[in-house]
Scaffold this motif. Structure first.
Motif, PDB file in Angstrom:
ATOM      1  N   LYS A 162       0.809  -1.227   0.000  1.00 43.37           N
ATOM      2  CA  LYS A 162       0.000   0.000   0.000  1.00 43.37           C
ATOM      3  C   LYS A 162       0.840   1.275   0.000  1.00 43.37           C
ATOM      4  O   LYS A 162       0.341   2.332  -0.347  1.00 43.37           O
ATOM      5  CB  LYS A 162      -0.928  -0.005   1.218  1.00 43.37           C
ATOM      6  CG  LYS A 162      -1.894  -1.181   1.240  1.00 43.37           C
ATOM      7  CD  LYS A 162      -2.668  -1.252   2.546  1.00 43.37           C
ATOM      8  CE  LYS A 162      -3.542  -2.495   2.591  1.00 43.37           C
ATOM      9  NZ  LYS A 162      -4.269  -2.620   3.882  1.00 43.37           N
ATOM     10  N   GLY A 163       2.108   1.158   0.382  1.00 50.88           N
ATOM     11  CA  GLY A 163       2.968   2.325   0.396  1.00 50.88           C
ATOM     12  C   GLY A 163       3.238   2.897  -0.981  1.00 50.88           C
ATOM     13  O   GLY A 163       3.712   4.031  -1.103  1.00 50.88           O
ATOM     14  N   TYR A 164       2.954   2.112  -2.028  1.00 50.75           N
ATOM     15  CA  TYR A 164       3.203   2.558  -3.398  1.00 50.75           C
ATOM     16  C   TYR A 164       1.916   2.953  -4.123  1.00 50.75           C
ATOM     17  O   TYR A 164       1.951   3.286  -5.310  1.00 50.75           O
ATOM     18  CB  TYR A 164       3.920   1.459  -4.189  1.00 50.75           C
ATOM     19  CG  TYR A 164       5.263   1.117  -3.605  1.00 50.75           C
ATOM     20  CD1 TYR A 164       6.405   1.812  -3.966  1.00 50.75           C
ATOM     21  CD2 TYR A 164       5.388   0.100  -2.647  1.00 50.75           C
ATOM     22  CE1 TYR A 164       7.637   1.518  -3.410  1.00 50.75           C
ATOM     23  CE2 TYR A 164       6.616  -0.197  -2.079  1.00 50.75           C
ATOM     24  CZ  TYR A 164       7.734   0.509  -2.464  1.00 50.75           C
ATOM     25  OH  TYR A 164       8.948   0.226  -1.900  1.00 50.75           O
ATOM     26  N   SER A 165       0.789   2.899  -3.425  1.00 43.58           N
ATOM     27  CA  SER A 165      -0.480   3.242  -4.060  1.00 43.58           C
ATOM     28  C   SER A 165      -0.564   4.748  -4.280  1.00 43.58           C
ATOM     29  O   SER A 165       0.092   5.532  -3.596  1.00 43.58           O
ATOM     30  CB  SER A 165      -1.655   2.770  -3.199  1.00 43.58           C
ATOM     31  OG  SER A 165      -1.682   3.462  -1.965  1.00 43.58           O
ATOM     32  N   GLY A 166      -1.373   5.128  -5.243  1.00 43.56           N
ATOM     33  CA  GLY A 166      -1.532   6.555  -5.536  1.00 43.56           C
ATOM     34  C   GLY A 166      -1.528   6.797  -7.034  1.00 43.56           C
ATOM     35  O   GLY A 166      -0.995   5.999  -7.821  1.00 43.56           O
ATOM     36  N   LEU A 167      -2.110   7.905  -7.424  1.00 46.18           N
ATOM     37  CA  LEU A 167      -2.244   8.244  -8.839  1.00 46.18           C
ATOM     38  C   LEU A 167      -0.909   8.394  -9.566  1.00 46.18           C
ATOM     39  O   LEU A 167      -0.779   7.909 -10.698  1.00 46.18           O
ATOM     40  CB  LEU A 167      -3.080   9.514  -8.993  1.00 46.18           C
ATOM     41  CG  LEU A 167      -3.379   9.967 -10.428  1.00 46.18           C
ATOM     42  CD1 LEU A 167      -4.141   8.882 -11.183  1.00 46.18           C
ATOM     43  CD2 LEU A 167      -4.166  11.275 -10.419  1.00 46.18           C
ATOM     44  N   PRO A 168       0.123   9.041  -8.980  1.00 40.60           N
ATOM     45  CA  PRO A 168       1.391   9.183  -9.715  1.00 40.60           C
ATOM     46  C   PRO A 168       1.994   7.853 -10.150  1.00 40.60           C
ATOM     47  O   PRO A 168       2.424   7.712 -11.306  1.00 40.60           O
ATOM     48  CB  PRO A 168       2.289   9.914  -8.713  1.00 40.60           C
ATOM     49  CG  PRO A 168       1.346  10.667  -7.842  1.00 40.60           C
ATOM     50  CD  PRO A 168       0.144   9.777  -7.694  1.00 40.60           C
ATOM     51  N   ASN A 169       2.032   6.869  -9.248  1.00 38.59           N
ATOM     52  CA  ASN A 169       2.616   5.580  -9.616  1.00 38.59           C
ATOM     53  C   ASN A 169       1.728   4.802 -10.572  1.00 38.59           C
ATOM     54  O   ASN A 169       2.216   4.095 -11.467  1.00 38.59           O
ATOM     55  CB  ASN A 169       2.876   4.747  -8.357  1.00 38.59           C
ATOM     56  CG  ASN A 169       4.118   5.213  -7.612  1.00 38.59           C
ATOM     57  OD1 ASN A 169       4.969   5.901  -8.167  1.00 38.59           O
ATOM     58  ND2 ASN A 169       4.230   4.853  -6.348  1.00 38.59           N
TER      59      ASN A 169
END
Length: 235
Positions: A139-146
């Motif tokens: 979950k630490g890599y979740s997000g729109l940019p990635n």
């Protein structure tokens, strides 16, 4: 002599190129076949943490100034971070591994306080993943940019979904996260094996560049250590 040689490798940033050369050779021999990739980070603590004292000085205008004094030998390039209920002083090892056998594809090193998700672009720039490959992450890599980055590179996202108080995870998202965890755990095996096989319990050197050198050398040793067993499995 060995110390000077390691320093020269660090200054010329040669070890990252060496890792790529060795991985290319493993690929040519069918040992390293990219089915996808997993990204994660682990903390590399350093024993050279500050144990300083605060001193207070009362000025004539009534204000108080606070100064910190640290003992010699502190690693000034490391930083503090908190994991669970524990504080750590050191660095972070960010790795990208192959999703089937778990061989290390790329490594980068940062201060311990650095956010995991910001380093996905750096690791992806170091490798050439096939279009359509699936990338697994927590979950630490979740997000729109990635998510946008993976889409632009024509990679499939298998980054776990993150919920919050106002938007809890749906049943479908929970099933997806469970699916991802069945592959993502392999990166924890890499961290554990490096620590166990090479007695890598912390930073051996002072400074970001030298700690990165340690991380890359351990990754090369890990891949070479694993390679014979992977070859034997193919017979």
């Amino acid at each position: 002599v060995l110390s000077r040689f390691r320093t020269a490798l660090t200054e010329k940033k040669a070890l990252d190129r060496l890792l790529k050369i060795i991985n290319d050779q493993l690929s040519n021999h069918g040992v390293l076949v990219q089915h996808g990739a997993v990204i994660d980070a682990s903390i590399t603590p350093t024993p050279r943490r500050p144990k300083g004292k605060k001193s207070y000085d009362l000025r004539e205008d009534g204000t108080i100034s606070v100064s910190h004094s640290y003992q010699k030998g502190v690693d000034p390039e490391a930083s503090w971070t908190k994991k669970g209920h524990n504080l750590y002083y050191g660095y972070k090892r960010h790795v990208l591994i192959e999703s089937k056998e778990g061989l290390v594809l790329a490594v980068t090193t940062t201060k311990a306080s650095s956010h995991d998700g910001a380093h996905l672009p750096i690791l992806l720039d170091k490798v050439s993943l096939k279009a359509g490959s699936r990338l697994y992450g927590d979950k630490g890599y979740s997000g729109l940019p990635n998510e946008t980055l993976l889409k632009n590179k024509k990679l499939k996202s298998a980054i776990q979904k993150k919920g919050n108080r106002n938007h809890p995870l749906s049943p479908a998202a929970k099933r997806f996260n469970k699916f991802v965890s069945k592959t993502r755990y392999k990166v924890e095996r890499v961290f554990g094996s490096i620590k166990r096989w090479f007695r890598s319990s912390g930073a051996r050197y002072i400074g970001l560049d030298k700690t990165h050198k340690q991380h890359v050398m351990e990754s090369i040793a890990y891949n070479l250590y694993r390679a014979p067993n992977i070859i034997l499995k193919g017979f």
